[in-house]
Design a protein around this motif. Structure first.
Motif, PDB file in Angstrom:
ATOM      1  N   VAL A  74       0.935  -1.114   0.138  1.00 24.20           N
ATOM      2  CA  VAL A  74      -0.031   0.089  -0.097  1.00 24.20           C
ATOM      3  C   VAL A  74       0.990   1.292   0.032  1.00 24.20           C
ATOM      4  O   VAL A  74       1.816   1.231   0.814  1.00 24.20           O
ATOM      5  N   TRP A  75       0.560   2.259  -0.872  1.00 33.73           N
ATOM      6  CA  TRP A  75       1.348   3.307  -1.056  1.00 33.73           C
ATOM      7  C   TRP A  75       2.971   3.266  -1.139  1.00 33.73           C
ATOM      8  O   TRP A  75       3.815   3.695  -0.103  1.00 33.73           O
ATOM      9  N   PRO A  76       3.304   2.451  -1.841  1.00 27.42           N
ATOM     10  CA  PRO A  76       4.907   1.967  -1.910  1.00 27.42           C
ATOM     11  C   PRO A  76       5.835   3.046  -1.994  1.00 27.42           C
ATOM     12  O   PRO A  76       6.935   2.866  -1.290  1.00 27.42           O
ATOM     13  N   THR A  77       5.587   4.108  -2.657  1.00 27.91           N
ATOM     14  CA  THR A  77       6.384   5.202  -2.897  1.00 27.91           C
ATOM     15  C   THR A  77       6.318   5.897  -1.686  1.00 27.91           C
ATOM     16  O   THR A  77       7.513   6.388  -1.244  1.00 27.91           O
ATOM     17  N   VAL A  78       5.160   6.349  -1.302  1.00 27.79           N
ATOM     18  CA  VAL A  78       5.275   7.136   0.039  1.00 27.79           C
ATOM     19  C   VAL A  78       5.809   6.523   1.260  1.00 27.79           C
ATOM     20  O   VAL A  78       6.587   7.032   2.121  1.00 27.79           O
ATOM     21  N   THR A  79       5.658   5.139   1.451  1.00 30.71           N
ATOM     22  CA  THR A  79       6.234   4.369   2.586  1.00 30.71           C
ATOM     23  C   THR A  79       7.677   4.135   2.361  1.00 30.71           C
ATOM     24  O   THR A  79       8.276   4.369   3.343  1.00 30.71           O
ATOM     25  N   LEU A  80       8.246   4.067   1.204  1.00 32.53           N
ATOM     26  CA  LEU A  80       9.742   4.281   1.075  1.00 32.53           C
ATOM     27  C   LEU A  80      10.319   5.417   1.340  1.00 32.53           C
ATOM     28  O   LEU A  80      11.366   5.474   2.170  1.00 32.53           O
ATOM     29  N   LEU A  81       9.706   6.672   1.072  1.00 33.62           N
ATOM     30  CA  LEU A  81      10.076   7.717   1.671  1.00 33.62           C
ATOM     31  C   LEU A  81       9.961   7.870   3.226  1.00 33.62           C
ATOM     32  O   LEU A  81      10.915   8.384   3.752  1.00 33.62           O
ATOM     33  N   LEU A  82       9.144   7.591   3.896  1.00 33.92           N
ATOM     34  CA  LEU A  82       8.942   7.733   5.109  1.00 33.92           C
ATOM     35  C   LEU A  82      10.116   6.693   5.916  1.00 33.92           C
ATOM     36  O   LEU A  82      10.529   6.985   6.587  1.00 33.92           O
ATOM     37  N   LEU A  83      10.218   5.285   5.209  1.00 37.05           N
ATOM     38  CA  LEU A  83      11.363   4.487   5.597  1.00 37.05           C
ATOM     39  C   LEU A  83      12.570   5.226   5.386  1.00 37.05           C
ATOM     40  O   LEU A  83      13.269   4.795   6.285  1.00 37.05           O
ATOM     41  N   GLY A  84      12.858   5.916   4.490  1.00 32.11           N
ATOM     42  CA  GLY A  84      14.276   6.210   4.266  1.00 32.11           C
ATOM     43  C   GLY A  84      14.440   7.422   5.485  1.00 32.11           C
ATOM     44  O   GLY A  84      15.621   7.452   5.965  1.00 32.11           O
ATOM     45  N   PHE A  85      13.375   8.184   5.755  1.00 29.60           N
ATOM     46  CA  PHE A  85      13.567   9.295   6.712  1.00 29.60           C
ATOM     47  C   PHE A  85      13.925   8.734   8.289  1.00 29.60           C
ATOM     48  O   PHE A  85      14.610   8.993   8.715  1.00 29.60           O
ATOM     49  N   VAL A  86      12.844   7.546   8.304  1.00 27.02           N
ATOM     50  CA  VAL A  86      13.015   6.766   9.966  1.00 27.02           C
ATOM     51  C   VAL A  86      14.470   6.101   9.845  1.00 27.02           C
ATOM     52  O   VAL A  86      14.817   6.268  10.941  1.00 27.02           O
ATOM     53  N   ALA A  87      14.775   5.407   8.701  1.00 24.24           N
ATOM     54  CA  ALA A  87      16.017   4.769   8.876  1.00 24.24           C
ATOM     55  C   ALA A  87      17.235   5.809   9.023  1.00 24.24           C
ATOM     56  O   ALA A  87      18.085   5.377  10.004  1.00 24.24           O
ATOM     57  N   ALA A  88      17.254   6.836   8.524  1.00 22.65           N
ATOM     58  CA  ALA A  88      18.241   7.724   8.536  1.00 22.65           C
ATOM     59  C   ALA A  88      18.358   8.330  10.031  1.00 22.65           C
ATOM     60  O   ALA A  88      19.384   8.473  10.660  1.00 22.65           O
ATOM     61  N   SER A  89      17.142   8.561  10.561  1.00 20.95           N
ATOM     62  CA  SER A  89      17.077   8.943  12.105  1.00 20.95           C
ATOM     63  C   SER A  89      17.510   7.701  12.992  1.00 20.95           C
ATOM     64  O   SER A  89      18.411   8.176  14.006  1.00 20.95           O
ATOM     65  N   LEU A  90      17.365   6.657  12.598  1.00 19.99           N
ATOM     66  CA  LEU A  90      17.652   5.585  13.218  1.00 19.99           C
ATOM     67  C   LEU A  90      19.340   5.456  13.409  1.00 19.99           C
ATOM     68  O   LEU A  90      19.839   5.371  14.347  1.00 19.99           O
TER      69      LEU A  90
END
Length: 215
Positions: A74-90
């Motif tokens: 579901v919403w693979p492009t949006v979730t990829l952007l969110l994942l990149g942001f959260v992973a970078a924060s991690l």
């Protein structure tokens, strides 16, 4: 493929989630309180409750976003952007360990390796992203995620400024006050992002089921 226009849930479910979220926020506040009282040697350090919980929260967010993108699709492009942001924060939260045990400033290179390919993919598929974002931006999850980002990356930085705490505490100032204020507010922001990510996952499950039932 366009998502359904609405994904209703019952009042009881909303009420239960609200109670659980209140308990969760209360628990992290209590955790920071107990850390200050009973962990004097490691409180608010890289090994303390607050820093450890930040890492756990971000790792959990990454896992939920991966599941939403790869399994529910579901919403693979949006979730990829969110994942990149959260992973970078991690990765950023591990700067002390990476600088100490791997190489100085290596975390910056790792963040770049996460952020740059993510942005490249999203920009390349920007129309798909905009179509998905049109749905996502009208959800509770988006509003809460935005609140978490603003709390963590704007408010905590401004609230944790050294000059502010020096002015407030005057001769009683210690760098510990600044660190505690900034880290605890950061944890609150990350917790809001966690709740937002969970809301996104639950919404994605409903969207996924609706798509399977569609003729």
């Amino acid at each position: 493929m366009s998502s359904p226009p609405s994904w209703p849930i019952g009042f009881r479910v909303v009420f239960l989630r609200a109670v659980l979220y209140v308990l969760f926020i209360g628990a992290i506040a209590q955790g920071a309180y107990l850390e200050a009282l009973y962990l004097p040697d490691i409180r608010f350090s890289e090994l303390g409750f607050t820093e450890f919980t930040q890492t756990l929260v971000l790792a959990t967010c990454c896992a939920m976003l991966i599941y939403t993108r790869q399994v529910l699709k579901v919403w693979p492009t949006v979730t990829l952007l969110l994942l990149g942001f959260v992973a970078a924060s991690l990765v950023r939260e591990q700067d002390h360990f990476l600088d100490t045990y791997v190489a100085e400033h290596i975390w910056k290179a790792l963040v770049a390796l996460i952020v740059l390919p993510t942005l490249f993919f999203v920009i390349k598929h920007r129309q798909r992203f905009l179509d998905e974002f049109a749905d996502y931006s009208n959800t509770f999850a988006f509003g809460l995620f935005t609140a978490g980002v603003l709390t963590t990356y704007i408010f905590s930085r401004l609230y944790g400024r050294q000059e502010f705490w020096q002015a407030v505490l005057e001769d009683s100032y210690s760098g510990t006050f600044k660190s505690v204020a900034e880290e605890v507010v950061e944890l609150l922001g990350y917790s809001l992002i966690l709740i937002a990510t969970l809301e996104l996952l639950l919404l994605a499950r409903r969207v996924h089921r609706a798509r399977k039932q569609a003729p």
